[in-house]
Design an enzyme around this catalytic site. Sequence first.
Site, PDB file in Angstrom:
ATOM      1  N   CYS A 185     -34.140  -1.172 -37.673  1.00 21.21           N
ATOM      2  CA  CYS A 185     -32.919  -1.560 -38.396  1.00 21.21           C
ATOM      3  C   CYS A 185     -31.797  -1.974 -37.454  1.00 21.21           C
ATOM      4  O   CYS A 185     -30.814  -2.553 -37.902  1.00 21.21           O
ATOM      5  CB  CYS A 185     -32.473  -0.517 -39.412  1.00 21.21           C
ATOM      6  N   HIS A 198     -34.222   3.567 -47.127  1.00 16.77           N
ATOM      7  CA  HIS A 198     -34.651   2.170 -46.951  1.00 16.77           C
ATOM      8  C   HIS A 198     -36.149   2.198 -46.666  1.00 16.77           C
ATOM      9  O   HIS A 198     -36.629   3.091 -45.956  1.00 16.77           O
ATOM     10  CB  HIS A 198     -33.973   1.515 -45.731  1.00 16.77           C
TER      11      HIS A 198
END
Length: 300
Positions: free
Chosen positions: A271, A175
Amino acid sequence: MNSRPFFLMTDPACFDVSYRINPWMDPKGWTPAHAAAARAGSAALRAALEAAGAHVETIGAIRGLPDLVFPANAAVVLDGKVLPARFRHPERQGEEPIFRAVFQRLKARGLVSELVDLPEGLFHEGAGDAIWDADRRLFWCGHGPRSSKGAVAVIARTFGQETVALELATDQFYHLDTCFCPLAGGQVLYFPGAFTPEALATIRAQIPPHQRIEATDEEAAAFCVNAVNLGDRVIMARAPESLRRKLQAAGYALTEVDLDPFILSGGASYCMTLRLDRRSVPAAALPATTLPATTLHAAE
Ligand code: ARG
């Protein structure tokens, strides 16, 4: 309108590492002691956000959905618009209806205004792969391991903002938020080893050398690039001394939190949160007509 940063987090009661969808995850290495440490780490992160002036709301845990603790992957959010995620791996697809229901409830409370559907056939894993750069007023968009390249144009269209696509080259940094972090003040903390040569050239063409803070392999593997930034404060997992020195020299204050159990799942502070209050135009720059209705009535 209050301008406190507003974050979602998730109760870590059902968090564990029970499958493997990235190279950091090792289900055999997970122990009950990690679960206790995860509860402590999540609480410490929440306390750090609150100490920095943020408001945090918590999503309830759901058994069988351990990665629900990473709400950054739930959606892209800007100006009250929400673009819910579509996950690449079946292991996380069960999170989609849960997060959608959360956004519907937030909409009913007036905290977000609109939910937009991602077109069929595209994957996108939310704010993990679409990072708002408030200074440059654009989205940096990661694609490759998880999010589809085709989703970048959808983000540009949905939010009416400039996007810069960056292809991720490795499975470790799957990511964009694991390897790229724009900071207030214009600097960007990033890990060069995560990007394709083209993406690296794009970063270096857009960000002048004095605004680039490069993370080493060790700093990136400590998940320190996966940081939450509020003003001059940067909230991250425990940092190597080398990174502490770099950020302090650039004028930032660090809050470090022990997030080791979450790193075993391939995630850390950024996150574990989803920021909901971001506006493309800062409140101070809005025209006077957006003042609360009560003010306008007083002048009538
Ligand atoms: N185990 C999760 C996954 O692989 C970790 C997600 C971390 N999120 C992030 N935005 N980096 O999907």
